[in-house]
Design a protein around this motif. Structure first.
Motif, PDB file in Angstrom:
ATOM      1  N   SER A   1      -5.930  -0.312   2.984  1.00 28.83           N
ATOM      2  CA  SER A   1      -5.026  -1.551   2.418  1.00 28.83           C
ATOM      3  C   SER A   1      -5.327  -2.527   3.752  1.00 28.83           C
TER       4      SER A   1
ATOM      5  N   SER B   1       0.926  -0.977   0.217  1.00 37.43           N
ATOM      6  CA  SER B   1       0.094   0.035  -0.188  1.00 37.43           C
ATOM      7  C   SER B   1       0.904   0.730   0.224  1.00 37.43           C
TER       8      SER B   1
ATOM      9  N   CYS C   1      -3.379  -3.755  -1.016  1.00 39.46           N
ATOM     10  CA  CYS C   1      -4.091  -2.332  -1.004  1.00 39.46           C
ATOM     11  C   CYS C   1      -5.167  -2.601  -2.225  1.00 39.46           C
TER      12      CYS C   1
END
Length: 258
Positions: free
Chosen positions: A155, A100, A123
């Motif tokens: 995330s 992420s 993510c």
């Protein structure tokens, strides 16, 4: 620049970057390191920042994570260049982890030039961008780690992702990070995010951190690991040169895009 103007500049810089080093202030303001230390001590006394070893950080606290939308609009040009450079370390047929983070997301557009990739991400924002830009199966095979979805960040973290991450052996992982500090290593704002990043790194043969210069000198709340856990950092020219050299001496290849 007089003292008042210098203090105003320092406060704005810390608010914008999240942190500042004495070396960085000395270079940018053309002042001695002793003067920089006195300035930071005075601003800390006034409650305008928090003095730390080697510099200062925002006094919002180490576990405060700026909102995703705020980070996404910050240093965008640098992040795009970092994303382009990172993609040079991806080759046709590779299996890739994309963590992420706003800088990691800038790798995705360059995946269109690759073929037969397997991409693993934790993510949902990154996954959505991949599905918008790439043809699944023909351009890339997409795997989501699963887990509990963090609001705003989107995330996926927590123990539900662990069986997937423990079973993977990928070619290269690209990790976003909250802070990079010579003494404290790699840190993140959220404890669960930090734990997930550790798992992502463990799953990869080549481990690369992508981060713009504002992350240098920052120590966030939770440890991700020492520099020995990674192979490379890709950053931009706003990263402090002195800090980069110290990290290189710890065995990390630091690539600076211009």
């Amino acid at each position: 620049m007089n003292t008042e103007g210098r203090h105003a500049y320092i406060v704005e810089l810390v608010l914008h970057q999240g942190s500042v080093t004495i070396e960085e202030l000395s270079e940018k303001l053309l002042i001695s390191e002793m003067t920089a230390r006195r300035d930071l001590t005075e601003l800390d006394r006034r409650g305008l920042l928090k003095r730390v070893r080697g510099g200062a950080v925002s006094n919002l606290g180490r576990s405060y994570e700026p909102p995703f939308l705020t980070r996404a609009s910050k240093n965008q040009a640098a992040k795009e260049k970092i994303g382009a450079k990172a993609a040079e370390f991806i080759f046709d047929g590779n299996s890739v982890v994309l963590d992420s983070g706003t800088t990691v997301m800038e790798i995705v557009p360059w995946l269109k030039e690759k073929h037969n990739l397997t991409v693993v991400t934790n993510c949902l924002k990154t996954a959505a961008r991949i599905t918008n830009l790439l043809a699944l199966e023909s351009d890339a095979r997409l795997i989501l780690t699963g887990g509990v979805v963090r609001p705003n960040e989107l995330s996926m973290v927590g123990p539900l992702s662990e069986p997937v991450l423990n079973s993977l052996h990928v070619d290269v992982a690209f990790i976003g990070i909250g802070g990079i500090h010579v003494d404290e290593g790699l840190t993140e704002f959220n404890l669960e995010d930090a734990q997930t990043k550790k798992k992502l790194l463990n799953a990869a043969g080549q481990k690369i951190v992508v981060a713009d210069g504002s992350k240098f000198g920052v120590t966030a709340f939770a440890s991700v690991g020492p520099f020995s856990q990674i192979d490379r950092i890709i950053t931009d020219e706003s990263a402090p040169a002195g800090m980069i050299e110290k990290i290189r001496k710890q065995g990390v290849d630091v690539v600076v895009v211009d």
